[in-house]
Each structure stands twice: as C-alpha cells, then as structure tokens.
Scaffold this motif. Structure first.
Motif, PDB file in Angstrom:
ATOM      1  N   LYS A   1     -36.106  42.548 -43.561  1.00 37.48           N
ATOM      2  CA  LYS A   1     -36.455  43.301 -42.357  1.00 37.48           C
ATOM      3  C   LYS A   1     -35.660  44.598 -42.284  1.00 37.48           C
ATOM      4  O   LYS A   1     -34.590  44.720 -42.866  1.00 37.48           O
ATOM      5  CB  LYS A   1     -36.165  42.459 -41.105  1.00 37.48           C
ATOM      6  N   ALA A   2     -36.216  45.545 -41.536  1.00 38.35           N
ATOM      7  CA  ALA A   2     -35.498  46.788 -41.263  1.00 38.35           C
ATOM      8  C   ALA A   2     -34.503  46.532 -40.134  1.00 38.35           C
ATOM      9  O   ALA A   2     -34.891  46.120 -39.041  1.00 38.35           O
ATOM     10  CB  ALA A   2     -36.470  47.894 -40.879  1.00 38.35           C
ATOM     11  N   HIS A   3     -33.242  46.739 -40.442  1.00 38.81           N
ATOM     12  CA  HIS A   3     -32.155  46.513 -39.476  1.00 38.81           C
ATOM     13  C   HIS A   3     -31.783  47.852 -38.854  1.00 38.81           C
ATOM     14  O   HIS A   3     -31.413  48.795 -39.548  1.00 38.81           O
ATOM     15  CB  HIS A   3     -30.963  45.899 -40.212  1.00 38.81           C
ATOM     16  N   GLU A   4     -31.896  47.973 -37.528  1.00 37.83           N
ATOM     17  CA  GLU A   4     -31.663  49.251 -36.856  1.00 37.83           C
ATOM     18  C   GLU A   4     -30.194  49.622 -36.847  1.00 37.83           C
ATOM     19  O   GLU A   4     -29.325  48.786 -36.629  1.00 37.83           O
ATOM     20  CB  GLU A   4     -32.183  49.178 -35.410  1.00 37.83           C
ATOM     21  N   LEU A   5     -29.916  50.906 -37.098  1.00 37.01           N
ATOM     22  CA  LEU A   5     -28.551  51.426 -37.056  1.00 37.01           C
ATOM     23  C   LEU A   5     -28.425  52.597 -36.077  1.00 37.01           C
ATOM     24  O   LEU A   5     -27.486  52.653 -35.289  1.00 37.01           O
ATOM     25  CB  LEU A   5     -28.101  51.858 -38.448  1.00 37.01           C
ATOM     26  N   LYS A   6     -29.366  53.526 -36.127  1.00 37.40           N
ATOM     27  CA  LYS A   6     -29.303  54.684 -35.226  1.00 37.40           C
ATOM     28  C   LYS A   6     -29.304  54.240 -33.770  1.00 37.40           C
ATOM     29  O   LYS A   6     -28.608  54.826 -32.915  1.00 37.40           O
ATOM     30  CB  LYS A   6     -30.490  55.611 -35.506  1.00 37.40           C
ATOM     31  N   VAL A   7     -30.052  53.195 -33.456  1.00 43.71           N
ATOM     32  CA  VAL A   7     -30.100  52.677 -32.085  1.00 43.71           C
ATOM     33  C   VAL A   7     -28.708  52.234 -31.633  1.00 43.71           C
ATOM     34  O   VAL A   7     -28.305  52.469 -30.486  1.00 43.71           O
ATOM     35  CB  VAL A   7     -31.093  51.503 -31.985  1.00 43.71           C
ATOM     36  N   ALA A   8     -27.947  51.612 -32.550  1.00 45.91           N
ATOM     37  CA  ALA A   8     -26.589  51.172 -32.206  1.00 45.91           C
ATOM     38  C   ALA A   8     -25.671  52.364 -31.965  1.00 45.91           C
ATOM     39  O   ALA A   8     -24.809  52.323 -31.081  1.00 45.91           O
ATOM     40  CB  ALA A   8     -26.035  50.292 -33.319  1.00 45.91           C
ATOM     41  N   VAL A   9     -25.853  53.426 -32.752  1.00 46.66           N
ATOM     42  CA  VAL A   9     -25.065  54.640 -32.534  1.00 46.66           C
ATOM     43  C   VAL A   9     -25.381  55.234 -31.169  1.00 46.66           C
ATOM     44  O   VAL A   9     -24.480  55.631 -30.413  1.00 46.66           O
ATOM     45  CB  VAL A   9     -25.317  55.664 -33.659  1.00 46.66           C
ATOM     46  N   ASP A  10     -26.666  55.306 -30.835  1.00 45.60           N
ATOM     47  CA  ASP A  10     -27.063  55.830 -29.527  1.00 45.60           C
ATOM     48  C   ASP A  10     -26.452  55.015 -28.392  1.00 45.60           C
ATOM     49  O   ASP A  10     -25.974  55.562 -27.396  1.00 45.60           O
ATOM     50  CB  ASP A  10     -28.591  55.819 -29.400  1.00 45.60           C
ATOM     51  N   GLU A  11     -26.467  53.683 -28.564  1.00 44.99           N
ATOM     52  CA  GLU A  11     -25.897  52.809 -27.540  1.00 44.99           C
ATOM     53  C   GLU A  11     -24.392  53.029 -27.412  1.00 44.99           C
ATOM     54  O   GLU A  11     -23.843  53.068 -26.299  1.00 44.99           O
ATOM     55  CB  GLU A  11     -26.181  51.345 -27.888  1.00 44.99           C
ATOM     56  N   ALA A  12     -23.725  53.206 -28.543  1.00 43.18           N
ATOM     57  CA  ALA A  12     -22.273  53.429 -28.529  1.00 43.18           C
ATOM     58  C   ALA A  12     -21.912  54.731 -27.825  1.00 43.18           C
ATOM     59  O   ALA A  12     -20.864  54.836 -27.178  1.00 43.18           O
ATOM     60  CB  ALA A  12     -21.739  53.440 -29.959  1.00 43.18           C
ATOM     61  N   MET A  13     -22.791  55.719 -27.950  1.00 42.38           N
ATOM     62  CA  MET A  13     -22.464  57.060 -27.461  1.00 42.38           C
ATOM     63  C   MET A  13     -23.025  57.378 -26.080  1.00 42.38           C
ATOM     64  O   MET A  13     -22.759  58.455 -25.543  1.00 42.38           O
ATOM     65  CB  MET A  13     -22.961  58.102 -28.467  1.00 42.38           C
ATOM     66  N   LYS A  14     -23.790  56.451 -25.492  1.00 38.26           N
ATOM     67  CA  LYS A  14     -24.426  56.792 -24.214  1.00 38.26           C
ATOM     68  C   LYS A  14     -23.371  56.995 -23.120  1.00 38.26           C
ATOM     69  O   LYS A  14     -22.272  56.452 -23.180  1.00 38.26           O
ATOM     70  CB  LYS A  14     -25.423  55.708 -23.819  1.00 38.26           C
ATOM     71  N   ASP A  15     -23.736  57.806 -22.157  1.00 38.25           N
ATOM     72  CA  ASP A  15     -22.844  58.132 -21.028  1.00 38.25           C
ATOM     73  C   ASP A  15     -21.554  58.781 -21.512  1.00 38.25           C
ATOM     74  O   ASP A  15     -20.480  58.568 -20.926  1.00 38.25           O
ATOM     75  CB  ASP A  15     -22.521  56.884 -20.205  1.00 38.25           C
TER      76      ASP A  15
END
Length: 631
Positions: free
Chosen positions: A168-182
């Motif tokens: 499967k494709a494991h998401e990484l950019k989404v985790a970066v976005d979550e880490a950097m929000k706010d």
C-alpha cells in the motif's frame, strides 16, 4: 587481519590516523585526538573534510564514475540504477537547490522519506553544503516528527507524498502537514516534496516539489572542506526519560569509523562485491551501512523500499538472486520471521552468490544463527554478528572474516582500535576466565573516532547518561559476560529501554503517550521476551474511573489504547498487550517495581515483593492476567 590488531595495540592513535588518511582531506590533519575536555572528544580537529566528496567525487575523479553505486528496488516492482557519476550529478543539483532555498552551513534539515534514491541524494546534498541532516524514520507519527523537528530547530523539511509498504501507499506528506499545522514547527521555512506514490497531497505556499527544485538547479557544484568536528547529522534515539535524545555525530571521526568498519567487518572488495543492508536510513544502521560506509568505500549496493513479505516472503531472496548479492546484512528479527515461514521459501532461489552474512540490532540467538548460516548461507558463508549503537556510530564488537572462527550467539571481540571492558557494580574490571560466566556491565574504555559528540542542546544529559555511572568510561547500558575463551556475549539492556526488532524505544515515552489518553490515570511499560522481535511492549494501565463510566469493554479499551500509542509514537511502539489493573506495584517511596511486572509479562514466578508498600498488588495483577483479559 592480525596485523591490524597488533598495529592498533601498539599505537592506537597512529592506527586511527592511518584509517582516517584512507579518506580524502581537503586540509590534512596533524592532531589525531584531543580528549582534554573529556568526555567531549575532538578527532582530527585541525583537518577539513567533506563527507559527500568522499562518498562521490573522489570515486568519479579516480575513474570509477561508471561503477554502479545504487541498485534500487521499489516495493511495487520498479527498479533503477545509479552510477557514481549519476549519483554525483544528482547530488550536486540537490545541493544547489538547497542553497537556493536559503539552506547554509550549520542549518538543520529534517528528512522524512522512504528508502528511495532521492532520500540518499538529499542526505549527501545536505552534508555537501555543510548543513546538518536529521532523518526521521517514516514509521513515526506526526507528533513524534514534530518533536524531532522542533528539538533540532530544522529550517527545511524534505519528505515525499508517500512510500510503498506492505503493498500500500503509506502517506508521509500528510504527517508533515499535521506536524506543522497551527505553526507548530516555527523554524521550518520550506518543505520539499518528492513524488513517489502519486498520492494526492495539499501543497501550501511553503511547499515545493523536489522535481521542480532539482530541474531548476545547476549540476555544477564544488564541495568545500569543513572542519572535522563540523556537525554531520543528528539522529534521535529513545532514552530513559520521555524526551528522545538527539545524538550528534560530526564529520571526520564518524566517516572514518563508518568506512573502516564497513570495509573490515564485511571483508569488502568494492570492485566485485554486491552489498545489501536491509536497514532503513531512519536508523543509525542505515546512516552508517547504507549511506556513508558503503559509498565512502566505493561499493555497489542494493537498496529496497519495502518489506520482506511483499508481495510474498520470496521477495528478499528474489532480489539476492537477481543482483547476485555477495554481502547481506539484516536483523535477527527478520531471520526469526523467516524461520517461522520455513526454509522451503528460501530453497526455491539461488543464493550461491552470498559469501558474508551479517546480523545487527540485537544479539542473535544461536538457533537463529545456525538457521541463517545453513539455510541462507548454505553453510559456506562467514557470519558476523555486530554489536554497536546509535551513539557509537559504527560497529564496536564483531567477528571478522578470516581473523577467527565465528561463534553462534557471541558478539565476540572488540574491533582493532576499540577498547572495551566489562565491569562489576563498583566499576572493577571483570577478568576473562575468572569465572565460566564472568558478567557485568559493558563499557568502552578509550575514545573512538565515530563516538557521539553529545546530545543536541543538552551537554549535561550527555555526561549524565553515558559517563556518570563509571567515571572515565563510556557506559553502553548493556550487560555482558565473557566466556571461558574471553569472547564477549551481550546480555541486553539494563535500563528502561526496550529493543523491538532492533529499534530502541523508551518505556517513559510510551508511558507518557498512554497517560495522555483521557482514560488512563497511570501506566507502566516493560519489555517482555518475544520469539520474533526479541522484546515486545507490554503495558499495565490504571484507568480513570470518572472517565470510563461509558467506556467499552476492557478488550476494546486495550485495542483503542494500542491505536493511541501508534498515533502518538508510531507502529513500532504498538503494545503487544495492554493489561488493565487496579494498582501498580510500588515501593514505599513510590517507585514502580518494573522487574515484577516483567516477571508477570514473561510468565515467570513473581520475585521478591517485600519492598512493596502493598504486597497484595502483585497477587491481584496475577489474578487479573489469568482471567485472560489482556487484549
């Protein structure tokens, strides 16, 4: 090989100076070691060196540009080759792209990416311009990533849209976005995104596609030398407190250790060997024995993105057969997994090219050693079981091919130039042969080039963690013993760090994650023996009665809390069991007696409970466990 041992014994510093001079120095060094500010060491300090130049430029300039550096296999089945000349060209462009984004000498760059060629190119480009990389394993959660970005003060993040794992494709950019929000990572100015899975991602104003940045960059870049003690990378490892430690390695000494040990332990003949280390670059093994050691030595190596069971358990053996791999370096966890699958899967493939088998991450039990040697190695391969740590930077103890006979289950002997010892609780040396199983604490007694230079931003923690228990000696945190022949056997961790599949996890970090859940009042985590992963995470939790009135069953609670730990830390930290208890075993001073919980988790009779404030607690826990409500 005996010459190396005698040379190192007769003139240890001269020996290390000679190993360092196998590298290219932009400015030669004249001083080998300065340990006057112990425990902080300086190696080759007046010399200047560039790690990227040593891994790439010097091989191309020596006429080896056409030699294959990387043989990449993607999990979906795609493949690509990079010669040293091609890898250098891409690294130069990446270096210029980083400079165009404002990254300069000393800036920190976080890399959160799968094991693909671009990740290695990114590491080498960061090193080339004198910046400092901090690679974060792609299995870590967004919160763990955020903590590491902020501790390092990263200016740039390099990631990918995702990576392929278990089909499967494991998401990484989404985790970066979550880490950097706010604005949670205020030091980050830009995010470079590599296209790998073509998973849809949201690109904000601070995001830039890697391909666009590289295509706009020049392939003309001259690598300059940096001081030998210039920081090369920060790599985070779990400690006995909740906050991960940023282990700092510098350039000259680290590269010397990685290159020397890679060549020596694996008997590397770069002109004909095909080498494969299965580690991810998010761990120290990937830094030292996928990137810096092999490339500094001009090796041809395989890198594989995925897992050994995708699409079938034949995948690794297909790759060895395809590329005629001669040196194979993996973890006992993987070997034990294949033992369960059975030798028939292996027997379908031609592995006759193999000549050296390596083991890393944890002590390999004799049964797995023999299976590895016989089934994978066909009883004709040398087996080297290596002991070392993130902090040591390179292999410290191992068998060496041709030097002496390998011994199943033993770490064996310190490498030439390394001085280790075993001491008792008082710090007195344990003498080999004084007892059939003379055991104690493993120490490193002399500084070595690839040793960590500190904990990022916390010099006191460095001194307290590694140098306070036995003054003047580096304390490895492992127990060890000598056998009757003087060989070293590693007994495992003596502190509250769990090793799961070779990855170090802090009990305090997992406990902190559990207590963050509104159901949990208190948690205690221990490592229990596991047939596959060496140790597994077992958690004992006390629930908040005011929060669980409408909670699901204890079985569902355990599943939800396991998922919570995965979210907070990552899948590698997922508890094997979560056991709900009414009380935890504590001394009168309030200290949790984890050794008693470990007895329970491993099914042993519970040890001495006389120091507990309430000795009935363990009886209650035992009774609870026998109810079978653990998952």
């Amino acid at each position: 090989m005996s010459d190396l041992y005698s040379q190192a014994k007769n003139d240890r510093l001269g020996f290390w100076a000679e190993q360092a001079r196998h590298l290219h120095w932009h400015k030669p060094f004249s001083q080998t070691l300065d340990f006057s500010k112990a425990p902080f060491a300086s190696w080759f300090a007046d010399g200047q060196i560039n790690a990227s130049y040593n891994c790439l430029d010097r091989h191309v300039l020596a006429g080896l540009g056409d030699r294959i550096a990387l043989l990449f296999e993607g999990e979906p089945g795609d493949s690509k080759k990079y010669s040293y000349a091609e890898l250098l060209n891409e690294t130069k462009k990446a270096a210029n792209a980083l400079i165009a984004l404002g990254v300069g000498e000393g800036d920190r760059v976080a890399i959160y990416s799968p094991l693909i060629p671009e990740t290695i190119i990114a590491m080498l480009a960061v090193a080339r311009i004198g910046a400092v990389h901090s690679v974060v394993f792609g299995g870590f959660s967004s919160e763990a990533l955020k903590n590491r970005i902020n501790d390092a003060g990263a200016k740039l993040v390099i990631t990918a849209d995702g990576g392929f794992r278990k089909g499967k494709a494991h998401e990484l950019k989404v985790a970066v976005d979550e880490a950097m929000k706010d604005n949670s990572c205020p030091t980050v100015e830009k995010v470079l995104v590599i296209k790998r899975t073509n998973t849809p991602v949201v690109m904000s104003e601070h995001d830039l596609w890697w391909s666009d940045a590289i295509s706009a960059a020049s392939a003309d870049h001259e690598a300059k030398g940096f001081d030998a003690e210039h920081p090369l990378f920060i790599l985070y490892t779990s400690g006995t407190t909740g906050k991960p430690k940023g282990i700092l390695h510098t350039t000259g000494g680290y590269l010397t250790g990685a290159a020397y040990t890679h060549k020596t332990v694996f008997d590397l003949h770069a002109e004909k060997d095909v080498y494969w280390c299965t580690a991810d670059v998010g761990w120290i093994t990937g830094h030292s024995y996928v990137v810096y050691g092999p490339l500094a030595n001009g090796a041809t190596q395989v890198i594989y993105e995925g897992t050994p069971d995708t699409p079938t358990f034949s995948r690794w053996w297909e790759i060895i057969e395809k590329y005629k791999v001669t040196i194979f370096y993996t973890a006992p966890t993987a070997i034990r997994t294949f033992m369960k699958v059975g030798k028939e899967v292996v027997a379908r493939h031609d592995l006759s090219s193999l000549r050296i088998l390596g083991s890393v991450g944890e002590p390999i039990n004799p049964e797995a050693w023999h299976w590895y040697s016989k089934v994978i190695g066909g009883d004709h391969c040398e087996v080297v079981d290596t002991w070392w740590q993130t902090e040591t930077g390179s292999i410290m103890i191992s068998a060496i091919p041709g030097a002496f006979k390998s011994k199943p289950g033993a770490a064996q002997r310190a490498l030439p130039g390394i001085t280790v010892g075993i001491v008792d609780e008082a710090g007195n040396p344990v003498i080999p042969g004084s007892d059939e199983k003379a055991s104690g604490y493993l120490t490193i007694d002399e500084p070595w080039p690839s040793m960590l230079r500190g904990v990022w931003g916390d010099p006191e923690r460095f001194k307290e963690t590694y140098w306070s228990k036995f003054p003047g000696k580096y304390f490895a945190g492992d127990g060890a013993r000598y056998d009757e022949e003087g060989d070293i056997w590693i007994l495992g961790r003596i502190d509250d760090v769990i090793k799961v599949s070779g990855h170090r996890l802090s009990t305090a970090e997992i406990e902190s994650a559990l207590v963050e859940h509104h159901w949990v009042a208190e948690a205690a985590v221990v490592g229990a023996k596991d047939e596959i992963t060496e140790q597994a995470v077992v958690a004992f939790v006390i629930l908040r009665q005011d929060e669980i009135a409408d909670a699901p069953s204890e079985t569902d609670i355990a599943k939800i809390l396991k998922d919570w730990v995965v979210k907070k830390i990552g899948p590698i930290a997922r508890p094997r069991e979560i056991i709900v208890v009414a009380e935890l075993p504590k001394t009168r001073s309030g200290k949790i007696m984890r050794r008693l919980l470990r007895d329970v988790a491993e099914g042993r009779p519970v040890g001495d409970v006389t120091t507990l404030a309430d000795s009935t607690v363990m009886s209650a826990i035992n009774a609870k466990l026998h109810e079978g409500v653990t998952d």
